[in-house]
Structure formats: C-alpha cells, structure tokens
Write a protein that holds these residues in place. Sequence first.
Motif, mmCIF file in Angstrom:
data_model
loop_
_atom_site.group_PDB
_atom_site.id
_atom_site.type_symbol
_atom_site.label_atom_id
_atom_site.label_comp_id
_atom_site.label_asym_id
_atom_site.label_seq_id
_atom_site.Cartn_x
_atom_site.Cartn_y
_atom_site.Cartn_z
ATOM 1 N N ALA A 159 0.832 -1.201 0.000
ATOM 2 C CA ALA A 159 0.000 0.000 0.000
ATOM 3 C C ALA A 159 0.869 1.255 0.000
ATOM 4 O O ALA A 159 2.004 1.244 0.492
ATOM 5 N N GLY A 160 0.321 2.328 -0.565
ATOM 6 C CA GLY A 160 0.986 3.611 -0.477
ATOM 7 C C GLY A 160 0.736 4.249 0.879
ATOM 8 O O GLY A 160 -0.078 3.758 1.670
ATOM 9 N N TYR A 161 1.422 5.356 1.134
ATOM 10 C CA TYR A 161 1.295 6.011 2.437
ATOM 11 C C TYR A 161 -0.149 6.376 2.759
ATOM 12 O O TYR A 161 -0.648 6.068 3.853
ATOM 13 N N TYR A 162 -0.835 7.010 1.837
ATOM 14 C CA TYR A 162 -2.188 7.480 2.133
ATOM 15 C C TYR A 162 -3.186 6.328 2.272
ATOM 16 O O TYR A 162 -4.129 6.407 3.068
ATOM 17 N N ILE A 189 20.693 7.065 -0.460
ATOM 18 C CA ILE A 189 20.298 8.234 -1.245
ATOM 19 C C ILE A 189 19.862 7.787 -2.630
ATOM 20 O O ILE A 189 20.593 7.051 -3.316
ATOM 21 N N SER A 190 18.690 8.232 -3.058
ATOM 22 C CA SER A 190 18.173 7.916 -4.385
ATOM 23 C C SER A 190 18.161 9.190 -5.223
ATOM 24 O O SER A 190 17.549 10.201 -4.826
ATOM 25 N N THR A 228 8.043 6.703 0.638
ATOM 26 C CA THR A 228 7.311 6.254 -0.543
ATOM 27 C C THR A 228 7.407 4.737 -0.724
ATOM 28 O O THR A 228 8.223 4.066 -0.077
ATOM 29 N N ALA A 229 6.598 4.250 -1.648
ATOM 30 C CA ALA A 229 6.652 2.824 -1.985
ATOM 31 C C ALA A 229 8.024 2.467 -2.544
ATOM 32 O O ALA A 229 8.521 1.347 -2.333
ATOM 33 N N SER A 230 8.658 3.423 -3.229
ATOM 34 C CA SER A 230 10.005 3.183 -3.765
ATOM 35 C C SER A 230 11.022 3.007 -2.641
ATOM 36 O O SER A 230 11.931 2.168 -2.727
ATOM 37 N N ASP A 231 10.871 3.791 -1.556
ATOM 38 C CA ASP A 231 11.758 3.630 -0.400
ATOM 39 C C ASP A 231 11.597 2.240 0.208
ATOM 40 O O ASP A 231 12.583 1.589 0.574
ATOM 41 N N ILE A 232 10.351 1.814 0.344
ATOM 42 C CA ILE A 232 10.081 0.491 0.909
ATOM 43 C C ILE A 232 10.680 -0.597 0.026
ATOM 44 O O ILE A 232 11.303 -1.549 0.522
ATOM 45 N N THR A 259 13.880 -3.227 6.204
ATOM 46 C CA THR A 259 12.552 -2.662 6.244
ATOM 47 C C THR A 259 12.663 -1.251 6.807
ATOM 48 O O THR A 259 13.729 -0.874 7.316
ATOM 49 N N VAL A 260 11.586 -0.480 6.715
ATOM 50 C CA VAL A 260 11.616 0.913 7.171
ATOM 51 C C VAL A 260 10.789 1.063 8.446
ATOM 52 O O VAL A 260 9.638 0.607 8.501
ATOM 53 N N LYS A 261 11.357 1.690 9.454
ATOM 54 C CA LYS A 261 10.681 1.953 10.720
ATOM 55 C C LYS A 261 10.929 3.404 11.142
ATOM 56 O O LYS A 261 11.980 3.970 10.824
ATOM 57 N N LEU A 262 9.968 3.984 11.838
ATOM 58 C CA LEU A 262 10.213 5.277 12.478
ATOM 59 C C LEU A 262 10.877 4.990 13.818
ATOM 60 O O LEU A 262 10.277 4.360 14.693
ATOM 61 N N LEU A 263 12.103 5.468 13.978
ATOM 62 C CA LEU A 263 12.878 5.141 15.171
ATOM 63 C C LEU A 263 13.112 6.368 16.043
ATOM 64 O O LEU A 263 13.313 7.474 15.547
ATOM 65 N N ALA A 264 13.084 6.140 17.344
ATOM 66 C CA ALA A 264 13.570 7.121 18.320
ATOM 67 C C ALA A 264 14.930 6.614 18.774
ATOM 68 O O ALA A 264 15.049 5.475 19.229
ATOM 69 N N ILE A 265 15.952 7.461 18.627
ATOM 70 C CA ILE A 265 17.319 7.047 18.936
ATOM 71 C C ILE A 265 17.950 8.072 19.874
ATOM 72 O O ILE A 265 18.059 9.258 19.541
ATOM 73 N N CYS A 266 18.340 7.607 21.036
ATOM 74 C CA CYS A 266 18.995 8.461 22.034
ATOM 75 C C CYS A 266 20.354 7.849 22.326
ATOM 76 O O CYS A 266 20.438 6.668 22.699
#
Length: 430
Positions: free
Chosen positions: A176-179, A354-355, A234-238, A247-254
Amino acid sequence: MTDGRPLKVALLGCGVVGSQVARLVTTHAADLAARVGAPVELAGVAVRRPGRLREGVLSELITTDAQGLVSRSDIDVVVEVIGGIEPARSLISTAFENGASVVTANKALLAEDGPSLYAAADKYGADLYFEAAVAGAIPLLRPLRESLAGDSVNRVLGIVNGTTNFILDRMDTSGAGYYEALEEATALGYAEADPTADVEGFDAAAKAAILAGIAFHTRVRLDDVHREGITEVTASDIASARRMGCTVKLLAICERAADGRSVTARVHPAMIPLTHPLASVREAYNAVFVEADSAGSLMFYGQGAGGVPTASAILGDLVAACRNKVSGARGPGESAYTMLPVSPMGDVVTRFHISLDVADKPGVLSQVAAVFADHGVSIDTVRQQGKDGEASLVVVTHRAPDAALTATVETLRGLDTVRGVASIMRVEGE
C-alpha cells in the motif's frame, strides 16, 4: 501516613484512557487495598462534557470544576490524562501545592516542562510518576531509572509510536501507499482524525526527550530532539529497503557520545536489517532496545497505546504513589546531575541511502562519486538503472557525519546531470 483512612484519588479526564482507569480502580478495589495497605477510592472525575454517559462511573463523582477538584485538601493522588500543556500544567501545579502526588501520561508536558514539574513535586514533598507517558503498558521508564540506576546506559533505540509503525508495516507487507495505509489506520482507530502528531514525529520526539533525560541523567527538551516524520516515505523507499534486506521503521534514537561528554536525541524513519529484532515488530506494537555497560542489550516489547494497556501502566504508578503515602516514603525524583549538552544532528554519524534522478549518459556516476569524495563521504554500494535518457542512481554510504551528507546533497542538487534527489534515508541497526 493515612491513619487507616482511604486514599482518595482525583481523575482528570475520562476519555479512552481515563474511563479505563476509573473502571480498574473500582473493579480492582480489593486487590489495590491489599497491595497498597489501605483502601483506594475514586473521589472525583473532572470532565469537559458532564452529560456524556460514562459506564461504571458514579454520576455524583463527575465534575467540570477540575481546579476545585485538585485543590481539595483530602485528595492524595491526582491522575492526569487530559493531555496537552494547559490546563494540565496548572492543574498539576495546584495538586502539588495541596500535597497530592501526581500520576500522568502527558508526554508533551513532560518533554516541554519536566524539570519544573519535578521541582514542584520536590518542593511540596509529593511524587511524580509517568510510566504511561512513553510506551503504554510496556514497563520501560521504571527499569531505566530504578533497575539500571547502578549501570551506565549508552543507547536507547526503539519504535515508540504505534500509528506510524502500523502504517509502515502495511506499506511493507501489502504494498500500500502512504495514504492508503493511513486511511486503514484511521478506520481501525490507530490514527486520530488529525494524525499530525503521530505521522510528523511529534509524539515520538516527546517520548525521545523523556527517554534521553532519564537514560543519561540530563535534561533534554522537545526542542533538542531532531524530528522527521513518515509522510515522505514512498513505496520506492520500501522497495529499495527490501532489495537491501531491510525494512523501514520510524525510530527514536537516544545516544551518549563515545567520550561521554554529550548526548543526541533524534526521531526519523530509517532502514533496518530484517535480521534486527525491531524489524519484526508489526502492527501498532512498540519495542525499545536499551544498551548499557553492564547489563548489555535489553529489549522491551508490547502494546504502546490503547485505553486498557495505558491504564495498566497508570495503575502501576498509582499503586506506587499510594504506597508511598501509606509509608511516608518518596519515589525517585529528577536525576539530571550530568547536565550533558545535546549535540546537533549534524554531529550524528550513521549510514545513508540516497536515491537520485540523473541523466542517463556517460560520466554521471564518476561525477556523483567525486562529490561524495569531496565531502569525505565514503560510498559502500551503487545501483543504477536507466531508460530513455533518464536514470535512477541509488547510493548507500559507509558511516558519515550527518552534516557531511547534507553538504554532499546540496552540492549534488547543483549538478546539471542530477535532475533531483528522490529520497534520503538513514540506515541503522547494523
């Protein structure tokens, strides 16, 4: 000491979380009394809309006068689940002034004004507990500030927002796309009608500030946390991540600097290897890694949001605050003795994906590679595809400072052969 009288609890807010707190305090009354050493009673529930039906909450407990409720001299503990900065801050301050301890799930307020809250609690001899502010039902803050109090924590890395994890998981597993993924998350109740706080990383950034402050015994505010959301993923990033075995995750890094003289706190999407335990965290679940000198690597996993899970964490704090009232003890206060500076994002060293959209002609690759070399950014791998005069160039770097990569990208944007920078994503967990 309570002299045998019941401990009285004031509840601020009776929505998804607050209603479950009220239910648990009532239905678990006998167990709470046994665990605390005195009966625990709900003395009042402050709400904005008193006419709404609230199952299990006695109508005589409902009030719209939150200020009056927290000003009562017989209130022992105030549970705040209304969220936001005001009136929550004023109500909590009043509670402290009247000798009540506070249990809160208010991550935004803690990230913005935590030191002032700690100071007020200390001034009036009260407790401040907030386990539910970071990862719902997952016991994370107490292990950090109590179980690991004799250790040195160097890094905290994790998924601390269930909404974004659900969206990214759907993009990865279903294509699926983001939206589309956001629409599904909204339909299932994982995303708010206005999802900005989640998808733009504000929620996770507030949690990162709290985690960094506790882990490194220093003061970290929300403004100190570098923040990027997932709206540009984007789907291209995935697909690119999948080709890399990631895989892609939103990470909190301290992180604490290697020399121990500074810390960093950041929230952003990143590619992580499928072999990393965080890669298998699906749906709206949370998971956090803690790396310490002596304890090594620890992982905390579970439901990071929702009415019942969050209420469970609040009840744990409520029991602790009530026990302290019975025994005349105090819980842990602020530990910020290191007072370490927070380094800017430019100092962070990591790998990058980087793309680039480039012209499909000879010499482009060598020209791009020269720009990376000029800025001291070493290239690990390159993948190029071209058709009809257009090409995509994917570059994965070795570890480099964020500032060096930023300068590299700015130079690349100025090249005639580079039509555009399609995406930039960090690579973590290797």
